[in-house]
Design an enzyme around this catalytic site. Structure first.
Site, short mmCIF file in Angstrom:
data_model
loop_
_atom_site.label_atom_id
_atom_site.label_comp_id
_atom_site.label_asym_id
_atom_site.label_seq_id
_atom_site.Cartn_x
_atom_site.Cartn_y
_atom_site.Cartn_z
N HIS A 42 -50.63 -18.10 27.90
CA HIS A 42 -50.15 -18.62 28.75
C HIS A 42 -50.22 -20.61 29.23
O HIS A 42 -50.24 -21.65 29.25
CB HIS A 42 -51.18 -18.95 30.73
CG HIS A 42 -51.38 -17.44 30.77
ND1 HIS A 42 -52.17 -17.08 31.39
CD2 HIS A 42 -50.60 -16.58 30.62
CE1 HIS A 42 -51.82 -15.72 31.90
NE2 HIS A 42 -50.72 -15.21 31.25
N GLY B 26 -63.63 -12.55 33.49
CA GLY B 26 -62.92 -13.68 33.86
C GLY B 26 -61.85 -13.05 34.45
O GLY B 26 -60.78 -14.32 34.33
#
Ligand code: APR
Ligand code: ZN
Length: 253
Positions: free
Chosen positions: A119, A196
């Site tokens: 990202h 996570g």
């Protein structure tokens, strides 16, 4: 230390290679808010459609820039946590490949090399128009500021933008290819750690299933159930900074 499921320890101990897929939860214990966690989630407090889309940037570059500049300030002011450091240590014991959805540089600052930031990266500033990387100074506000003017590209004068991928934008090809190539080479006996991430945002959310299809043992490290938990062979319901040091210690024994 935390008592880990013996099959998880055995899987890591027996692994030749460990592919690590991390999301915002990896940096939570450093003090960087995640996106979707109850009460602390960034998307609880700010509207992603106002901040993390190309339309929002066209609409109001000062507001979008002010928010990302604040996040850069925040990341600059925190430290990698014991989870980041444990992964850097793991790379001394096994072949490790990290592909992260995170745009912070905490893995790198803990000593890991990161094969893919799918990202993008907060600090990889570039020109909106001519794409030139921006290396100049930026003033980073302690709070999100609506009026913060983005830096100007020295080449063409257009606005400089954050180096992150906004919703609806293409992911950086090199990072996606590196991740998919690494998944393709996974074999039975290798381990994939999914740490996570809520498993909500594609294509990253599809990586655990792809790793499983290649025969890797997929292990989730997350205090809560996620969209990808049922793709995993094992889940460790704990946090990155608690579980990873215990895992790496068990491998090192
Ligand atoms: N240790 C491990 N996991 C944690 C911890 C922790 N200390 N704290 C929270 N988590 C978990 C949460 O349970 C949740 O499953 O981390 C996950 C965070 O989920 P998100 O906030 O959705 O973050 P992420 O999955 O990385 O989001 C994906 O969405 O907004 C976009 O581009 C942004 O990369 C981001 C993408
Ligand atoms: Zn330019």
């Amino acid at each position: 230390t935390l008592d880990l499921p013996p099959e998880v320890v055995a899987a890591i101990r027996g692994a030749r290679r460990v592919m690590v897929l991390t999301g915002a939860g990896m940096s939570a214990e450093s003090g960087v808010p995640t996106f979707r966690d109850a009460q602390t989630g960034l998307w609880e407090e700010f509207d992603p459609s106002q901040l993390a889309t190309a339309e929002a940037w066209q609409e109001d570059p000062r507001f979008v820039w002010g928010w990302y500049a604040w996040r850069m300030h925040l990341v600059r002011g925190v430290e990698p946590n014991a989870g980041h450091r444990a992964l850097a240590e793991l790379a001394r014991l096994r072949e490790v490949m990290i592909s992260t959805q995170n745009v912070d540089d905490l893995h790198e600052r803990a000593g890991s090399s990161v094969a893919a930031h799918v990202h993008g990266s907060l600090f990889a500033l570039r020109c909106t128009d001519c794409d030139s990387p921006y290396e100049g100074e930026v003033d980073l506000p302690a709070e999100p500021e609506e009026r913060l003017v983005p830096p100007q590209c020295p080449e063409c004068g257009a606005h400089v933008r954050p180096g992150v991928v906004w919703f609806g934008e293409m992911l950086p090809e090199a990072d996606v290819e590196a991740t998919e190539a690494a998944i393709d080479t996974l074999q039975p006996g290798d381990v994939t750690l999914v740490i996570g991430t809520s498993g909500l945002v594609f294509p990253a959310a599809g990586y655990p299933a792809m790793a499983r299809a290649e025969g890797a043992t997929v292990i989730e490290i997350n205090p809560t159930e996620t969209e990808v938990s049922d793709m995993c062979h094992h889940v460790v319901r704990g946090t990155a900074a608690e579980v990873l040091p215990a895992l790496v210690a068990a491998v090192g024994e």
